[in-house]
Design a protein around this motif. Sequence first.
Motif, PDB file in Angstrom:
ATOM      1  N   LEU A 146      -5.324  -0.718  -2.805  1.00  0.00           N
ATOM      2  CA  LEU A 146      -5.782   1.000  -2.611  1.00  0.00           C
ATOM      3  C   LEU A 146      -6.580   0.988  -1.444  1.00  0.00           C
ATOM      4  O   LEU A 146      -6.598   0.206  -0.641  1.00  0.00           O
ATOM      5  CB  LEU A 146      -6.803   1.164  -3.767  1.00  0.00           C
ATOM      6  CG  LEU A 146      -6.280   0.909  -5.177  1.00  0.00           C
ATOM      7  CD1 LEU A 146      -7.329   1.258  -6.146  1.00  0.00           C
ATOM      8  CD2 LEU A 146      -5.067   1.889  -5.397  1.00  0.00           C
ATOM      9  N   ALA A 164       0.673   7.641  -3.145  1.00  0.00           N
ATOM     10  CA  ALA A 164      -0.780   7.262  -3.153  1.00  0.00           C
ATOM     11  C   ALA A 164      -1.225   8.497  -4.317  1.00  0.00           C
ATOM     12  O   ALA A 164      -1.210   9.433  -4.255  1.00  0.00           O
ATOM     13  CB  ALA A 164      -1.491   7.581  -1.804  1.00  0.00           C
ATOM     14  N   ARG A 203       0.884  -1.140  -0.027  1.00  0.00           N
ATOM     15  CA  ARG A 203      -0.118  -0.165   0.096  1.00  0.00           C
ATOM     16  C   ARG A 203       0.810   1.275  -0.099  1.00  0.00           C
ATOM     17  O   ARG A 203       1.907   1.347   0.860  1.00  0.00           O
ATOM     18  CB  ARG A 203      -0.830   0.000   1.288  1.00  0.00           C
ATOM     19  CG  ARG A 203      -2.007   1.090   1.097  1.00  0.00           C
ATOM     20  CD  ARG A 203      -3.130   0.883   2.039  1.00  0.00           C
ATOM     21  NE  ARG A 203      -2.523   0.761   3.298  1.00  0.00           N
ATOM     22  CZ  ARG A 203      -2.634   1.814   4.364  1.00  0.00           C
ATOM     23  NH1 ARG A 203      -3.151   2.987   3.941  1.00  0.00           N
ATOM     24  NH2 ARG A 203      -2.311   1.593   5.537  1.00  0.00           N
TER      25      ARG A 203
END
Length: 186
Positions: free
Chosen positions: A186, A155, A149
């Motif tokens: 995600l 991100a 992640r």
Amino acid sequence: MFIQTEPTPNPNVLKFLPGRDVSPAAALEYRTVDEATASPLAEALFELEGVGGVFFGGDYVSVTREAQGPDWSEMKAPILGVIMDHFVSGQPLLRAGGGDQPEAAGEDSEVVAEIKALLDSRIRPAVAQDGGDILFDTFDEETGVLSLRMRGACAGCPSSSATLKAGVEQMMKHYVPEVTRVEQTL
């Protein structure tokens, strides 16, 4: 107090370096104003127009602007002001009980321990230079698929897929042959 700024590979994230420790024990991410109530600094940043996310690294603050928000030229000075005011005031980064981050329970297999060690020693420091972080999510020992992640500037970054495939996946396959593929969670 002088705060430096650095661009990141993500055009919607700017890295602010206050010249002091921010969150040396653990990286912290706030993606909503509700999450931000754990930190006086994060909460104050979310009060500014256009702030869509806040990430605290060891010695920096990464701020994500909303895609439809104001330009960095309009946002930079107010963000600098909030960060400066926070550190000059001496307030803590977190309110009491605000740093609780859930940890994975249970003991890691030898392969997972090797993956986490490689993430901590080689990959996370490089990703932190760009204002982000990368966390272990899962590893499927049958298929060899590693899920990671991305946080902070990484991100939603246009180059995060390339970073995962060209950088992280290649390194993982080299040092941990059990890894066959790396995917982003995600």
